[in-house]
Design an enzyme around this catalytic site. Sequence first.
Site, PDB file in Angstrom:
ATOM      1  CE  LYS A   1      77.319  -3.148 117.409  1.00  0.00           C
ATOM      2  NZ  LYS A   1      78.182  -3.022 118.588  1.00  0.00           N
TER       3      LYS A   1
ATOM      4  CB  VAL B   1      69.885  -7.109 125.911  1.00  0.00           C
ATOM      5  CG1 VAL B   1      68.875  -6.107 125.355  1.00  0.00           C
ATOM      6  CG2 VAL B   1      71.302  -6.725 125.515  1.00  0.00           C
TER       7      VAL B   1
HETATM    8  P1  NDP Z   1      73.249 -12.985 126.617  1.00  0.00           P
HETATM    9  O1  NDP Z   1      74.189 -14.070 126.236  1.00  0.00           O
HETATM   10  O2  NDP Z   1      73.466 -12.261 127.879  1.00  0.00           O
HETATM   11  O3  NDP Z   1      71.754 -13.567 126.629  1.00  0.00           O
HETATM   12  C1  NDP Z   1      71.277 -14.464 125.648  1.00  0.00           C
HETATM   13  C2  NDP Z   1      69.917 -14.966 126.060  1.00  0.00           C
HETATM   14  O4  NDP Z   1      69.423 -15.818 125.041  1.00  0.00           O
HETATM   15  C3  NDP Z   1      69.911 -15.788 127.361  1.00  0.00           C
HETATM   16  O5  NDP Z   1      68.764 -15.477 128.102  1.00  0.00           O
HETATM   17  C4  NDP Z   1      69.837 -17.246 126.869  1.00  0.00           C
HETATM   18  O6  NDP Z   1      69.149 -18.099 127.753  1.00  0.00           O
HETATM   19  C5  NDP Z   1      69.020 -17.069 125.613  1.00  0.00           C
HETATM   20  N1  NDP Z   1      69.270 -18.132 124.644  1.00  0.00           N
HETATM   21  C6  NDP Z   1      70.447 -18.492 124.106  1.00  0.00           C
HETATM   22  N2  NDP Z   1      70.267 -19.484 123.216  1.00  0.00           N
HETATM   23  C7  NDP Z   1      68.947 -19.754 123.201  1.00  0.00           C
HETATM   24  C8  NDP Z   1      68.129 -20.697 122.517  1.00  0.00           C
HETATM   25  N3  NDP Z   1      68.644 -21.543 121.636  1.00  0.00           N
HETATM   26  N4  NDP Z   1      66.800 -20.682 122.740  1.00  0.00           N
HETATM   27  C9  NDP Z   1      66.261 -19.806 123.615  1.00  0.00           C
HETATM   28  N5  NDP Z   1      66.979 -18.892 124.309  1.00  0.00           N
HETATM   29  C10 NDP Z   1      68.308 -18.873 124.099  1.00  0.00           C
HETATM   30  O7  NDP Z   1      73.240 -11.966 125.367  1.00  0.00           O
HETATM   31  P2  NDP Z   1      73.003 -10.390 125.393  1.00  0.00           P
HETATM   32  O8  NDP Z   1      71.792 -10.068 126.156  1.00  0.00           O
HETATM   33  O9  NDP Z   1      74.269  -9.690 125.717  1.00  0.00           O
HETATM   34  O10 NDP Z   1      72.769 -10.098 123.831  1.00  0.00           O
HETATM   35  C11 NDP Z   1      71.564 -10.449 123.216  1.00  0.00           C
HETATM   36  C12 NDP Z   1      71.514  -9.825 121.810  1.00  0.00           C
HETATM   37  O11 NDP Z   1      71.632  -8.407 121.916  1.00  0.00           O
HETATM   38  C13 NDP Z   1      72.656 -10.268 120.872  1.00  0.00           C
HETATM   39  O12 NDP Z   1      72.168 -10.259 119.562  1.00  0.00           O
HETATM   40  C14 NDP Z   1      73.668  -9.156 121.042  1.00  0.00           C
HETATM   41  O13 NDP Z   1      74.510  -9.032 119.933  1.00  0.00           O
HETATM   42  C15 NDP Z   1      72.731  -7.962 121.143  1.00  0.00           C
HETATM   43  N6  NDP Z   1      73.295  -6.795 121.790  1.00  0.00           N
HETATM   44  C16 NDP Z   1      73.914  -6.904 123.009  1.00  0.00           C
HETATM   45  C17 NDP Z   1      74.404  -5.783 123.625  1.00  0.00           C
HETATM   46  C18 NDP Z   1      75.117  -5.846 124.934  1.00  0.00           C
HETATM   47  O14 NDP Z   1      75.674  -4.823 125.363  1.00  0.00           O
HETATM   48  N7  NDP Z   1      75.127  -6.981 125.622  1.00  0.00           N
HETATM   49  C19 NDP Z   1      74.279  -4.464 123.011  1.00  0.00           C
HETATM   50  C20 NDP Z   1      73.585  -4.458 121.737  1.00  0.00           C
HETATM   51  C21 NDP Z   1      73.119  -5.588 121.159  1.00  0.00           C
HETATM   52  P3  NDP Z   1      69.671 -18.389 129.260  1.00  0.00           P
HETATM   53  O15 NDP Z   1      69.376 -17.122 130.027  1.00  0.00           O
HETATM   54  O16 NDP Z   1      68.864 -19.517 129.718  1.00  0.00           O
HETATM   55  O17 NDP Z   1      71.123 -18.636 129.121  1.00  0.00           O
HETATM   56  N1  HSE Z   2      79.513  -6.379 122.120  1.00  0.00           N
HETATM   57  C1  HSE Z   2      78.934  -5.166 121.634  1.00  0.00           C
HETATM   58  C2  HSE Z   2      79.883  -4.029 121.922  1.00  0.00           C
HETATM   59  C3  HSE Z   2      77.620  -4.919 122.305  1.00  0.00           C
HETATM   60  O1  HSE Z   2      80.831  -4.195 122.687  1.00  0.00           O
HETATM   61  O2  HSE Z   2      79.680  -2.951 121.347  1.00  0.00           O
HETATM   62  C4  HSE Z   2      76.880  -3.735 121.736  1.00  0.00           C
HETATM   63  O3  HSE Z   2      76.454  -3.978 120.441  1.00  0.00           O
END
Ligand code: NDP
Ligand code: HSE
Length: 436
Positions: A207, A15
């Site tokens: 959710k 994201v």
């Molecule tokens: P990712 O696992 O792809 O990304 C997580 C990010 O957080 C990475 O950049 C990682 O760093 C960073 N990170 C992890 N731990 C730490 C830490 N301790 N300190 C600093 N940075 C940290 O997750 P997503 O982007 O998929 O999801 C992010 C959020 O969005 C979650 O809450 C998820 O539930 C929510 N979400 C996701 C959706 C989706 O479709 N993916 C849809 C809707 C909500 P690094 O890059 O260095 O690994």
């Molecule tokens: N893991 C979640 C899903 C991302 O599959 O709907 C969106 O919140």
Amino acid sequence: MTSPVRLALLGCGTVGSDVVRLLHEQSADLAARIGAPLEIAGIAVRRVGRDRGDLPVDPALFTTDPLGLIKRDDVDVVVEVVGGIEPARTWLVEALRAGKSVVTANKALLAEDGATLHDAAAEGGADLYYEASVAGAIPLLRPLRESLHGDRINRVTGIVNGTTNFILSAMDATGAGFAEALEEATELGYAEADPTADVEGFDAAAKAAILASLAFHTRVTAADVHREGITEVTAADVASAKAMGCTIKLLCIAARGADAAGRETVSVRVHPAMIPLAHPLAGVGDAFNAVFVEAEAAGQLMFYGRGAGGAPTASAVLGDVVAVARNRLAGVHAASESAYADLPVRPMGEALTRYHVSLDVADRPGVLEAVAGVFARHEVSIATVRQGPAGGGSDAELVIVTHVAPDAALAATVGELRGLDIVRSVTSVLRVEGGA
Ligand code: NDP
Ligand code: HSE
């Protein structure tokens, strides 16, 4: 043009990297809409040295010190797209108490301890926006917390997890296996860091808690939500649903009700269910989400769109960023949390559902009567019975669909059926929703 609104971005994964891309591609339009440019003050990640492809951002902005970044005087808004409970809660409480508005996609945290975040926002006089936390790109939370505030919502029914919808759709359409479909959903960026959260229903339950809190002006947490995932849904269940003119979806259902004393309650549940093919949610395939809202004056409303993936979720995040940046420039804040109704959450056993039960039984006189007797003893009325040959020569398959009854009565019925000699096995138990 006034001075920039400066963002601390926490997380730059699926994201976060699309948030960066969209901020870059749409910077001029966003500045015109807000009345001030948006600037990234820093990006906190776990691994600064990670290859992030051609991300249009200065590598010097990356840091592994989220708290240090949040505390900087030149940070106005904190955007959290890391996920998980801790340390995200500590970061966001710190930001909100310091009067910095927060935009987050973190449904797990909001459902586990939204109260702490809302309290910190009230304390610091800051905005807390979380549109991306439910149903990805679909504008849903703003309509619930603003547009429908003049109405009374009675029920919210939805498909709110993209990963499980992708898996169930693939199983239904192509006969794909569970593991294979999950792997594809993970590759496409839909699944959570730990996909157990998706397939065991934790993500949808989080959710559901957020939706119920907003719809019923009541603090509902993930622990209040009855949760079942899709790991036990088999290819045979999918085929059985098809034979009935149905499909299987992981549903989230939040509804107003009343207890035995007539006091108003809410019930919130997440579980797989059969729904008829004619039901509008049946056609929601792939990683799409859809949510039905039934309100007293507005009637039925349906929200539909992409529920997962980097760009759709980043769209919702940026919508919130624009809103909090505008509020900041205007010196105003969004309305605070509305939890005045404080309705009790009803136990799952009291929820009214229907069941589809498949049994492998002995094929001999009196079996149907004995099975029907179990349903009668628990005051569960049978709607239809279908009998066909089963695997073994002396066995038959019975498929029974019930009328609406309390979930506890249905569960007790199935429990007793499992103990009968004439029942070789209970091959499938699924709830039925939506008039099937
Ligand atoms: P990712 O696992 O792809 O990304 C997580 C990010 O957080 C990475 O950049 C990682 O760093 C960073 N990170 C992890 N731990 C730490 C830490 N301790 N300190 C600093 N940075 C940290 O997750 P997503 O982007 O998929 O999801 C992010 C959020 O969005 C979650 O809450 C998820 O539930 C929510 N979400 C996701 C959706 C989706 O479709 N993916 C849809 C809707 C909500 P690094 O890059 O260095 O690994
Ligand atoms: N893991 C979640 C899903 C991302 O599959 O709907 C969106 O919140």
